[in-house]
Scaffold this active site. Structure first.
Site, PDB file in Angstrom:
ATOM      1  N   ASP A   1       0.883  -1.239  -0.056  1.00 51.18           N
ATOM      2  CA  ASP A   1       0.176   0.018  -0.087  1.00 51.18           C
ATOM      3  C   ASP A   1       0.887   1.266  -0.108  1.00 51.18           C
ATOM      4  OD1 ASP A   1      -2.631   1.297   0.659  1.00 51.18           O
ATOM      5  OD2 ASP A   1      -1.524   1.770   2.159  1.00 51.18           O
TER       6      ASP A   1
ATOM      7  N   GLU B   1       1.669  -0.450  -5.307  1.00 48.15           N
ATOM      8  CA  GLU B   1       0.743   0.491  -5.303  1.00 48.15           C
ATOM      9  C   GLU B   1       1.591   1.697  -5.516  1.00 48.15           C
ATOM     10  OE1 GLU B   1      -3.386   2.214  -3.803  1.00 48.15           O
ATOM     11  OE2 GLU B   1      -1.594   1.961  -2.264  1.00 48.15           O
TER      12      GLU B   1
END
Length: 720
Positions: A362, A398
């Site tokens: 993330d 990401e």
């Protein structure tokens, strides 16, 4: 530091010196070794808790290399513990030592209890430093847990599935089974529930090869959510990076969650399904400077978190301020030795001890920062790339963070692959006719070479997706033009307004059969495009069944039926499910549809057909003028399979069927002509969202095909 002075000869101690490695609590039948990193502390205590929650406090006298340690004999697995640390209290200098606060072990393998901090206590230790002794007023019940790691893996080994053969299914451990009628009620919403035959067989039958689990590191809800009567459902608020989230355990939270997680991984592996974790190392649940002291902040606040850099040395020193590019109050400083070590130790633990197959990071851009500048050659990236355990697992970036300069799609080095949001946006726009012709969508279908070919990566560097946990579901994407987030308690201000959606003429649910039919066809079109594009497809759980969140595009706090997968057949889009399954089966069975090398637009064999050719509806190859025709919304993708350019594992030539995929995003029916050529004479429709051309329809080169508005037709070569 020395342990003190003996009182008499032959004296023994109840607590042994232990060692300063490994960090955390390491259990054995003889003793449990405890080691915690707090380099600037003056004193430290290990606190053990019995079943009545009575505290036994042990003075840690051993201190080396910044690590406080001891070994306690005869402790049982399941024993709960924490630390109290003393030192300077000067928040403006980044020193937040407070022995009144019980701290969780950053290396705990399990955490028992809850850590919901009451909003009234948020910022309490900063606003009232003179009341430090009153701060441990039971705002939470969480305790670290001693764990026996023994588990019978029965020969389980990594599956090591190649990227080009991978199909990812992003799911939430609880949401996947909370409403599943074929999962025993006491297992719903748990690791054990995810491992039941009903779920595993469903995933296998659909064609999934890897599940990507939303965060399962122990996480806690933010006080702002608790104030609104909500919880953090998605889990992007981690604190225990070695501990499986205890609320997903059906068997208990005194270490049982560890064994249950391992059993889930083993069951999925036995079905040929890999396990990828969505990991959130970029920030912690301690939030901003006024957030609660729970673990890292009370051990080494200066070492774990990024600080604002004072640019003007002539200015008065600024108070200690966290630097936040995560939008969550703090940013973990992965350039510091201990923060970097913690991240790497955590990753290796989940691979070696828990047998997971990879990670999706993330907001990875936040972790790559050195001196607050993006550095894709940073310590973290270099260390992972060189690590013998980590460099061979699946690594997904990401490739952005919450800052303006953090967007780095297409820039991460091998062996990283990336979430490709440009694929998402282009395909959404194509099917709602918000593109200038077909040139950009063709690039995305072929693997996004504009993003990944120039640095030597392959098409599988692009993880293609239409939806993810964040944003509209697939059904909502074709049912809503606007977000409807009122239930989140933020007056519909949260969530993106850039949905790139089209409601097919009516906002929200409707009984109009024509609108419903159009929505289902649009959803099927999007799914087929995703499944047959070059790259790695990622589906979001429930999209293939028409899961809806009622137009909520930011359901992070909705731990209820809004977010859970509805398994009832009543309102399910089972036609979309069948088309998705068919598309994934075609992808699995035909290597021509999942090639590892870039298409070159030239023959793979002398005298053969081009490996990839783009077809105009008139039956000819696209010309430069066609690519710039803004009114063109129909395109054919011819993929030659005889032979494939890439050799097999023993150098053999691989041969497959050839395919033509016709995509018509126009609101009008279109006549497409099948080109005459010397390589493919006849084909059969093997997938269709066009009622005019059902599966089994036989077509011949040179003939015309009437293709309905907004539809996909996939034709496979029929060998003579």
């Amino acid at each position: 530091m020395t342990p003190g002075m003996w009182e008499h000869h032959d004296e023994t101690t109840e607590v042994w010196p232990g060692r300063n490695w490994p960090l955390g609590a390491t259990w054995s039948s003889e003793s449990t070794n405890f080691a915690v990193y707090a380099p600037l502390a003056r004193a430290a205590w290990l606190c053990l808790y019995d079943d009545r929650d009575a505290e036994r406090r042990i003075d840690l006298t051993e201190h080396s290399l910044g690590i406080w340690h001891c070994a306690v004999p005869d402790l049982r697995p399941g024993t709960r513990y924490g630390y109290r640390i003393d030192g300077d209290w000067d928040p403006d200098r980044g020193l937040r030592f407070n022995p009144a606060k019980l701290l969780l072990d950053p290396y705990a393998s399990a955490i028992a209890g809850d850590l919901t901090v009451h909003p009234a206590l948020y910022g309490y230790d900063v606003e009232h430093p003179e009341l430090r002794s009153d701060l441990d007023s039971a705002p939470y019940t969480a305790r670290s847990v001693v764990v026996d790691p023994a588990f019978d893996w029965e020969g389980d080994v990594p599956l090591r599935r190649r990227w080009r053969d991978t199909v990812i299914y992003e799911l939430h451990v609880k949401g996947m089974t909370a409403l599943h009628d074929r999962v025993p009620e006491h297992l719903r919403g748990t690791y054990a529930g995810l491992a039941t035959p009903a779920v595993v067989e469903y995933l296998h039958d659909l064609g999934v090869t890897a599940v990507e689990l939303l965060p399962v590191h122990q996480f806690f809800s933010e006080p702002a959510l608790a104030e609104r009567g909500l919880v953090n459902y998605w889990g992007y608020n981690s604190l225990g990076f070695f501990a499986p989230h205890n609320a997903y355990s059906s068997s208990g939270d005194r270490g049982q969650q560890v064994a249950e997680f391992k059993q889930m991984v083993k069951a999925l592996h036995q079905a040929g399904i890999e396990v990828i974790l969505d990991v959130v190392y970029n920030h912690t649940a301690e939030a901003g400077p006024d957030g609660p002291t729970l673990s890292f902040r009370g051990l080494d606040d200066l070492g774990y978190y990024q600080r604002v850099v004072q640019r003007d040395p002539r200015a008065d020193p600024a108070p200690d301020t966290y630097w936040d590019v995560t939008g969550c109050g703090n940013t973990v400083d992965a350039s510091r030795t201990q923060s970097l070590r913690m991240i790497l130790d955590s990753l290796r633990y989940w691979v070696s001890e828990m047998h997971v197959d990879g990670f999706r990071f993330d907001l990875l851009s936040a972790l790559t920062r050195t001196g607050q500048e993006i550095d894709l050659g940073s310590h973290l990236m270099t260390a992972i790339g060189q690590d013998p355990v980590l460099r061979h697992v699946k690594l997904i970036a990401e490739p952005w963070d919450a800052s303006m300069d953090g967007y780095r799609v297409g820039e991460f080095p091998p062996p990283w692959v990336e979430w490709n949001d440009q694929y998402r946006d282009t395909v959404r726009d194509f099917w709602r006719r918000h593109t200038s012709g077909v040139r950009t969508v063709a690039t995305r279908l072929a693997g996004s070479s504009d993003l990944y070919a120039d640095d030597g990566r392959s098409p599988y560097a692009s993880v293609n997706f239409i939806t993810a946990h964040d944003g509209f579901t697939l059904r909502d994407l074709v049912s809503y033009n606007l977000k409807h987030n009122e239930a989140n308690g933020e007056h519909n201000r949260d969530g993106t307004d850039n949905n790139r959606s089209w409601n097919c003429g009516v906002e929200g649910e409707t009984d109009d059969p024509d609108v419903i039919a159009l929505r289902r066809r649009q959803a099927a079109n999007l799914m087929v495009t995703l499944c047959l594009s070059n790259g790695v497809p990622m589906l979001t759980a429930g999209d293939e069944r028409g899961r809806t969140q009622g137009g909520n595009n930011n359901a992070y706090g909705q731990d209820n039926a809004t977010s859970w997968v509805d398994w009832r057949p009543d309102d399910a889009w089972l036609d979309v499910y069948e088309i998705t399954k068919t598309a994934l089966r075609l992808r699995r069975d035909h290597p021509a549809l999942r090639q590892r090398h870039w298409f070159e637009g030239r023959p793979a064999i002398k005298g053969g057909a081009k490996d990839l050719a783009w077809m105009h509806p008139d039956g000819r190859e696209m010309t430069p003028d066609d690519w710039h025709d803004d009114a063109l919304h129909t395109v054919g993708m011819f993929v030659s399979g005889d032979p494939l350019r890439s050799p097999g594992p023993r150098g053999e030539q691989l041969r497959d069927s050839s395919f033509v995929i016709w995509l018509n995003a126009s609101p009008d029916d279109v006549t497409v002509r099948l080109p005459r050529n010397e390589w493919v004479n006849k084909g059969e429709v093997v997938l269709s969202t066009c009622p005019h051309n059902p599966i089994g329809t036989v077509v011949t080169s040179g003939e015309s095909l009437e293709q309905e508005a907004r539809s996909v037709v996939v034709i496979r070569e029929v060998k003579a």
